[in-house]
Design an enzyme around this catalytic site. Structure first.
Site, PDB file in Angstrom:
ATOM      1  N   GLU A 263       0.729  -1.445   0.241  1.00 20.39           N
ATOM      2  CA  GLU A 263       0.113  -0.589  -0.295  1.00 20.39           C
ATOM      3  C   GLU A 263       0.612   1.318  -0.383  1.00 20.39           C
ATOM      4  O   GLU A 263       1.490   1.926   0.901  1.00 20.39           O
ATOM      5  CB  GLU A 263      -1.242  -0.102   1.587  1.00 20.39           C
ATOM      6  CG  GLU A 263      -1.980  -1.061   1.670  1.00 20.39           C
ATOM      7  CD  GLU A 263      -2.407  -1.237   0.311  1.00 20.39           C
ATOM      8  OE1 GLU A 263      -3.110  -0.003  -0.362  1.00 20.39           O
ATOM      9  OE2 GLU A 263      -3.452  -2.583   0.062  1.00 20.39           O
ATOM     10  N   CYS A 297      -2.794   8.755   2.334  1.00 21.73           N
ATOM     11  CA  CYS A 297      -2.039   8.554   1.328  1.00 21.73           C
ATOM     12  C   CYS A 297      -2.926   8.588   0.282  1.00 21.73           C
ATOM     13  O   CYS A 297      -3.201   9.357  -0.758  1.00 21.73           O
ATOM     14  CB  CYS A 297      -1.570   7.457   1.744  1.00 21.73           C
ATOM     15  SG  CYS A 297      -2.810   6.508   2.390  1.00 21.73           S
TER      16      CYS A 297
END
Ligand code: ADP
Length: 490
Positions: A263, A297
């Site tokens: 990720e 993010c």
């Protein structure tokens, strides 16, 4: 710190290995800073590579028995863990505010969300991982194939500082649900949160060695990462962090044929068409920019606004910021914007801002950032162009960078002009355009008429330089299992 812990035993600076608490074998520690005043909060045990190796051996031994538990046994353990998190929710929230500078009201929500992640995976664990029965043409049609899903074995997890509870549990809970055991290296900025979470895991009654957490100083990260990617007992490495580190780990895992979940960084476009509901778009941008000081993010990095509404949109945004965003101490429950996680975060935003201003961007908010501080004021800039670093690098902070487009194709091509592909957002009241653009965006996740997409049932993950694999949703279980097929000749 304006908070008294109800349960001081949650605070631990040691590692949790084999069901017990221990100091690093080298007896070394490293300092953790309070982002609010940049003073040292605690000195935490700095685990050596040998300590991590021992933890991997322990996790590998624990795997043999843990994988044999029934699905409902594992579900019950996860449910106990959720309960233990809820019992300590105030203290866990305070720790998150302490280490990360997250406003206390947001921290309280973050702990509730973490507990709900555990419950969600407890339910999946109960159901177990089913397989399929496949008709076969082999052996004159007499063969039958059935499949079972098997836990991969020892999983090593590396996590960042920005989501110290749910970000961790989105990796740990599905792995535990399917019968894997874990060695976890938390971020060096938030080890106290990680150790407190491990305390609640211990209280839930998991067998010793099933979940092991060891912190270490930033200087050791690369050698610990290399160990995870090369140790023969490790079957899967799950990582959340920067694209650069993810690439390094993925290369090493590739060499040793280990499975990965990556990720990595994002650079989300937030597209607002001229037929959008501007109040909705502004409200959602605030949620997708200022929570957690913008250090998420999937948050909007590039705001792309149709040129006909640039002024109207920017004006409304400035009013909304004035009314709703309040910068201050994260312990003040009226504050919505706390400090950044560290001074490095502010330095990065300052550098992006200076570069944009030098290349012709306009600033619409007061220029009040005090050099050296971790408190970064809400900032809005327009006239952002492709030549500016801010169009290509993650801001990770409360700065809104607005550029304009004319045609739909231009918006899509600008949005897709980066190497990352984590999230994207689109606002329009034209339903065909909404679907069309949502499908065209090169991103693992799209918010269509919303800026709040995070949910445990959502498959979370990116494409391209944002990584591979999915967290959350039932697909998370696939990450930590292998399919075995059994062919039976009748
Ligand atoms: P961030 O900028 O979000 O801190 P990083 O990718 O640097 O992103 O860090 C995320 C996590 O990866 C942290 O736990 C950090 O300690 C760890 N890390 C940093 N460098 C490496 C590396 N070379 N190998 C393995 N882990 C690393």
């Amino acid at each position: 710190v304006p908070y008294t812990f109800q349960d001081a035993s949650l605070l631990d600076v040691r590692s949790y290995v084999g069901g017990g608490w221990e100091n690093s074998s080298e007896n070394k520690t490293f300092a953790v800073e309070d982002p609010a005043d940049q003073q040292i909060l605690a000195n935490v045990s700095d685990s050596s590579v040998a300590d991590y190796e021992r933890a991997i051996d322990i996790a590998n031994t624990a795997f043999k028995a843990y994988r044999q538990l029934t699905p409902s046994n594992r579900g019950q353990l996860l449910r106990n863990w959720a309960q233990a998190v809820r019992e300590s929710s105030r203290d866990l929230a305070a720790l998150c505010t302490l280490e990360l500078g997250k406003p206390i009201n947001e921290s309280i929500k973050a702990v509730a969300y973490a507990a709900s992640c555990l419950d969600w995976f407890a339910n999946l664990a109960d159901q177990g991982c089913g397989g399929e029965t496949i008709p076969s043409s082999g052996n004159g049609g007499r063969n039958r194939i059935w499949t079972v899903r098997r836990p991969v074995g020892v999983v090593c997890a590396i996590t960042p500082w920005n989501s110290p509870y749910s970000g961790v549990l989105k990796k740990i809970a599905p792995a535990l649900a399917v019968g894997c055991t874990i060695v976890h290296k938390p971020a060096p900025e938030t080890p106290l949160c990680a150790m407190a979470l491990a305390k609640t895991c211990q209280r839930a009654g998991f067998p010793a060695g099933v979940y092991n957490v060891l912190a270490s100083s930033p200087g050791r990260a690369a050698v610990v990462g290399s160990l995870f990617c090369s140790h023969p007992s490790v079957r899967h490495v799950t990582f959340t962090g920067s694209t650069a580190v993810g690439r390094y780990l993925a290369e090493r895992c590739g060499a040793n044929l280990k499975k990965i979940t990556m990720e990595l960084g994002g650079n989300a476009a937030f597209i607002v068409f001229d037929d959008a509901d501007l109040d909705l778009a502004v409200r959602e941008l605030i949620a997708c920019k200022f929570n957690s000081s913008g250090q998420v993010c999937i948050y909007a990095n590039r705001v792309l606004v149709h040129k006909g509404i640039e002024k109207a949109f920017t004006d409304r945004l400035l009013v909304a910021i004035q009314e709703r965003v309040r910068l201050g101490s994260p312990w003040d429950d009226k504050v919505t914007l706390g400090p950044l996680y560290a001074k490095a975060g502010a330095d990065k935003i300052e550098a992006l801002r200076a570069d944009a201003l030098a290349k012709g961007a306009s600033l619409h908010t007061p220029d009040v950032y005090e050099d050296g501080s971790t408190y970064y004021p809400p900032t809005v800039m327009t006239r952002i162009t492709q030549e500016m670093r801010i169009s290509h690098e993650e801001i990770f902070g409360p700065l809104v960078a607005i550029s304009t487009f004319d045609k739909e194709e231009e918006a899509v091509s600008l949005a897709n002009s980066v190497d990352t592909g984590l999230a994207g957002y689109v606002f329009t009241q034209n339903i065909s355009r909404l679907f069309r653009v949502a499908e065209e965006l090169q991103a693992g996740m799209v918010g269509a008429q919303t800026g709040s997409i995070s949910a445990i049932e959502q498959p979370f993950g990116g494409v391209r330089d944002s990584g591979m694999g999915r967290e959350g949703s039932i697909h998370a279980l696939e990450e930590y299992t292998d399919i075995k097929s059994i062919t039976l000749a009748l």
